[in-house]
Design a protein around this motif. Structure first.
Motif, PDB file in Angstrom:
ATOM      1  N   GLN A  15       0.826  -1.125   0.169  1.00  0.00           N
ATOM      2  CA  GLN A  15       0.069  -0.133  -0.015  1.00  0.00           C
ATOM      3  C   GLN A  15       0.919   1.273  -0.027  1.00  0.00           C
ATOM      4  N   ALA A  16       0.204   2.413  -0.314  1.00  0.00           N
ATOM      5  CA  ALA A  16       1.165   3.587  -0.807  1.00  0.00           C
ATOM      6  C   ALA A  16       1.989   4.121   0.457  1.00  0.00           C
ATOM      7  N   SER A  17       2.871   4.521   0.492  1.00  0.00           N
ATOM      8  CA  SER A  17       3.578   5.370   1.399  1.00  0.00           C
ATOM      9  C   SER A  17       3.144   6.783   1.203  1.00  0.00           C
ATOM     10  N   ASP A  18       3.556   7.577   1.977  1.00  0.00           N
ATOM     11  CA  ASP A  18       3.328   9.013   1.842  1.00  0.00           C
ATOM     12  C   ASP A  18       3.923   9.617   0.386  1.00  0.00           C
ATOM     13  N   PHE A  19       5.043   9.107   0.093  1.00  0.00           N
ATOM     14  CA  PHE A  19       5.891   9.573  -1.002  1.00  0.00           C
ATOM     15  C   PHE A  19       5.166   8.953  -2.245  1.00  0.00           C
ATOM     16  N   GLU A  20       4.762   7.772  -2.129  1.00  0.00           N
ATOM     17  CA  GLU A  20       3.915   7.280  -3.155  1.00  0.00           C
ATOM     18  C   GLU A  20       2.729   7.569  -3.566  1.00  0.00           C
ATOM     19  N   SER A  21       1.862   8.416  -2.404  1.00  0.00           N
ATOM     20  CA  SER A  21       0.613   8.782  -2.598  1.00  0.00           C
ATOM     21  C   SER A  21       0.808  10.062  -3.336  1.00  0.00           C
ATOM     22  N   ILE A  22       1.982  11.121  -2.888  1.00  0.00           N
ATOM     23  CA  ILE A  22       2.290  12.295  -3.855  1.00  0.00           C
ATOM     24  C   ILE A  22       2.585  11.913  -5.252  1.00  0.00           C
ATOM     25  N   ILE A  23       3.236  10.706  -5.282  1.00  0.00           N
ATOM     26  CA  ILE A  23       3.437  10.443  -6.592  1.00  0.00           C
ATOM     27  C   ILE A  23       2.376   9.972  -7.532  1.00  0.00           C
ATOM     28  N   ASN A  24       1.434   9.223  -6.935  1.00  0.00           N
ATOM     29  CA  ASN A  24       0.181   8.890  -7.553  1.00  0.00           C
ATOM     30  C   ASN A  24      -0.509  10.201  -7.954  1.00  0.00           C
ATOM     31  N   PHE A  25      -0.795  11.070  -6.955  1.00  0.00           N
ATOM     32  CA  PHE A  25      -1.752  12.229  -7.200  1.00  0.00           C
ATOM     33  C   PHE A  25      -1.040  13.148  -8.417  1.00  0.00           C
ATOM     34  N   ASP A  26       0.251  13.117  -8.277  1.00  0.00           N
ATOM     35  CA  ASP A  26       1.168  13.982  -9.398  1.00  0.00           C
ATOM     36  C   ASP A  26       0.625  13.398 -10.656  1.00  0.00           C
ATOM     37  N   ARG A  27       0.995  11.853 -10.806  1.00  0.00           N
ATOM     38  CA  ARG A  27       0.435  11.481 -12.012  1.00  0.00           C
ATOM     39  C   ARG A  27      -0.830  11.681 -12.510  1.00  0.00           C
ATOM     40  N   LEU A  28      -1.655  11.363 -11.684  1.00  0.00           N
ATOM     41  CA  LEU A  28      -3.084  11.537 -11.907  1.00  0.00           C
ATOM     42  C   LEU A  28      -3.554  13.115 -12.440  1.00  0.00           C
ATOM     43  N   SER A  29      -2.908  14.037 -11.752  1.00  0.00           N
ATOM     44  CA  SER A  29      -3.223  15.238 -12.041  1.00  0.00           C
ATOM     45  C   SER A  29      -2.520  15.631 -13.173  1.00  0.00           C
ATOM     46  N   ARG A  30      -1.553  15.243 -13.591  1.00  0.00           N
ATOM     47  CA  ARG A  30      -0.676  15.617 -14.874  1.00  0.00           C
ATOM     48  C   ARG A  30      -1.394  15.008 -16.177  1.00  0.00           C
ATOM     49  N   THR A  31      -2.002  13.823 -16.044  1.00  0.00           N
ATOM     50  CA  THR A  31      -2.838  13.144 -17.032  1.00  0.00           C
ATOM     51  C   THR A  31      -3.772  14.223 -17.476  1.00  0.00           C
ATOM     52  N   VAL A  32      -4.493  14.449 -16.307  1.00  0.00           N
ATOM     53  CA  VAL A  32      -5.816  15.424 -16.605  1.00  0.00           C
ATOM     54  C   VAL A  32      -5.529  16.487 -17.071  1.00  0.00           C
ATOM     55  N   HIS A  33      -4.087  17.054 -16.904  1.00  0.00           N
ATOM     56  CA  HIS A  33      -3.724  18.371 -17.715  1.00  0.00           C
ATOM     57  C   HIS A  33      -3.399  17.999 -19.136  1.00  0.00           C
ATOM     58  N   MET A  34      -2.860  16.821 -19.229  1.00  0.00           N
ATOM     59  CA  MET A  34      -2.493  16.672 -20.717  1.00  0.00           C
ATOM     60  C   MET A  34      -3.866  16.254 -21.514  1.00  0.00           C
ATOM     61  N   LEU A  35      -4.818  15.627 -21.090  1.00  0.00           N
ATOM     62  CA  LEU A  35      -5.932  15.439 -21.622  1.00  0.00           C
ATOM     63  C   LEU A  35      -6.856  16.919 -22.138  1.00  0.00           C
ATOM     64  N   ASN A  36      -6.807  17.696 -20.797  1.00  0.00           N
ATOM     65  CA  ASN A  36      -7.460  19.032 -21.229  1.00  0.00           C
ATOM     66  C   ASN A  36      -6.737  19.853 -22.034  1.00  0.00           C
ATOM     67  N   TYR A  37      -5.294  19.762 -22.221  1.00  0.00           N
ATOM     68  CA  TYR A  37      -4.540  20.603 -23.000  1.00  0.00           C
ATOM     69  C   TYR A  37      -4.469  20.368 -24.561  1.00  0.00           C
ATOM     70  N   LEU A  38      -5.067  19.126 -24.651  1.00  0.00           N
ATOM     71  CA  LEU A  38      -5.393  18.778 -26.304  1.00  0.00           C
ATOM     72  C   LEU A  38      -6.114  19.700 -26.981  1.00  0.00           C
ATOM     73  N   PRO A  39      -7.191  20.507 -26.759  1.00  0.00           N
ATOM     74  CA  PRO A  39      -7.778  21.392 -27.548  1.00  0.00           C
ATOM     75  C   PRO A  39      -6.797  22.852 -27.593  1.00  0.00           C
ATOM     76  N   LEU A  40      -5.828  22.983 -27.104  1.00  0.00           N
ATOM     77  CA  LEU A  40      -4.956  23.957 -27.189  1.00  0.00           C
ATOM     78  C   LEU A  40      -3.653  23.688 -28.051  1.00  0.00           C
ATOM     79  N   THR A  41      -3.638  22.438 -28.355  1.00  0.00           N
ATOM     80  CA  THR A  41      -2.191  22.190 -29.039  1.00  0.00           C
ATOM     81  C   THR A  41      -2.185  22.597 -30.303  1.00  0.00           C
ATOM     82  N   HIS A  42      -3.031  23.115 -30.985  1.00  0.00           N
ATOM     83  CA  HIS A  42      -2.818  23.788 -32.223  1.00  0.00           C
ATOM     84  C   HIS A  42      -2.025  25.318 -32.193  1.00  0.00           C
ATOM     85  N   LEU A  43      -1.802  25.749 -30.796  1.00  0.00           N
ATOM     86  CA  LEU A  43      -1.164  26.990 -30.697  1.00  0.00           C
ATOM     87  C   LEU A  43       0.192  26.744 -30.810  1.00  0.00           C
ATOM     88  N   GLU A  44       0.800  25.342 -30.591  1.00  0.00           N
ATOM     89  CA  GLU A  44       2.039  24.985 -30.696  1.00  0.00           C
ATOM     90  C   GLU A  44       3.031  25.658 -29.744  1.00  0.00           C
TER      91      GLU A  44
END
Length: 293
Positions: free
Chosen positions: A89-118
């Motif tokens: 089960q996740a340690s404190d560090f692992e929880s931070i890593i999991n949250f970071d990865r989850l949030s950055r995946t959300v950011h990448m998916l939401n950024y897709l409509p802006l990628t045409h701005l290069e």
């Protein structure tokens, strides 16, 4: 790949990684969000602009949009699985890593409509994430980026710097270098950098692509030599091929400071005011939410 298909892909991946039927990612009104315990996280993007030509947008800062959400309950089989794998089960560090990865995946998916701005997408990584991952920094995120059809060269990894991590600076430099080797750009975010030897040493060791300072914090600095120190810092960063960003610009005074001290890039609510139409691109069909950073 259609957005809904990407959501399904990352939900399947999450389930395989965590041996769970829980599906955190969701698509609502063309926006992606994800569940993490009792909170729901989404994205807000704020434009990064050229300081001397603020109508020209060169990138976006991704920040979290957080709201509460009813916690989803586990099925009996999942509870048994968690109990059977208690040592993993996740340690404190692992929880931070999991949250970071989850949030950055959300950011990448939401950024897709802006990628045409290069432009570049600036995403912050918790220093504890960098310290918690022992090798191959950026590998997980690189898979997310490539699955979205993008490249790491258009992503800037931002790390906030503070004295709490001073004795771990070399480990942080090593981790950020791992990101750089995968093609990411690197930014260090400070509230304020005076002539602090530790901060200047970190800048010298890493030679980041960007150094970011906060206009709100600079407003509180009482130092007659502030302009000179900022110009000296600008010269130091430029000599290593980097650029300076002044963020959280809310007032004309801060906008003038950015221009007078040679900042390359700017960001803040000052440029997003309804009366600031002169700062809008000549044509834009993308959605952008302004936010302080």
């Amino acid at each position: 790949m259609p957005l809904q298909s990407l959501v399904e892909y990352f939900n399947d991946r999450f389930g395989q990684e965590h041996r769970s039927s829980f599906r955190p990612f969701m698509l609502e009104e063309e926006r992606i969000s994800a569940l993490f315990g009792p909170i729901k996280i989404g994205s807000v993007f704020s434009p990064i602009r050229l300081a001397l030509k603020p109508a020209e947008i060169v990138g976006h800062v991704a920040k979290l949009k957080v709201s509460t959400h009813e916690v989803q309950h586990l099925y009996p089989g999942e509870i048994e699985n968690l109990l059977a794998n208690r040592p993993h089960q996740a340690s404190d560090f692992e929880s931070i890593i999991n949250f970071d990865r989850l949030s950055r995946t959300v950011h990448m998916l939401n950024y897709l409509p802006l990628t045409h701005l290069e432009g570049s997408l600036f995403v912050e990584v918790d220093p504890r994430h960098i310290l918690g991952v022992k090798q191959d920094h950026g590998a997980y995120f690189e898979e997310v980026i490539r699955q979205c059809g993008l490249e790491t060269k258009n992503v800037v990894i931002v790390m906030a710097v503070n004295s709490h991590y001073a004795r771990h600076y070399q480990e942080l430099v090593n981790g950020l270098d791992n990101y750089r080797q995968r093609g990411y750009q690197i930014a260090l975010k400070f509230d304020y950098v005076a002539q602090e030897s530790q901060s200047l040493d970190l800048i010298s060791k890493l030679s980041p692509n960007y150094i970011s300072l906060s206009a709100r914090h600079l407003d509180q600095v009482r130092d007659n030599a502030l302009l000179e120190k900022l110009r000296d810092l600008k010269a130091r960063v430029a000599s290593a091929g980097g650029q300076m960003i002044l963020q959280q610009i809310d007032r004309k005074k801060s906008e003038a400071l950015a221009r007078n001290t040679g900042f390359d890039l700017v960001q803040g609510n000052y440029y997003e005011r309804p009366s600031a139409s002169a700062f809008l691109p000549e044509s834009s069909d993308s959605w952008v939410d302004a936010a302080s950073v």
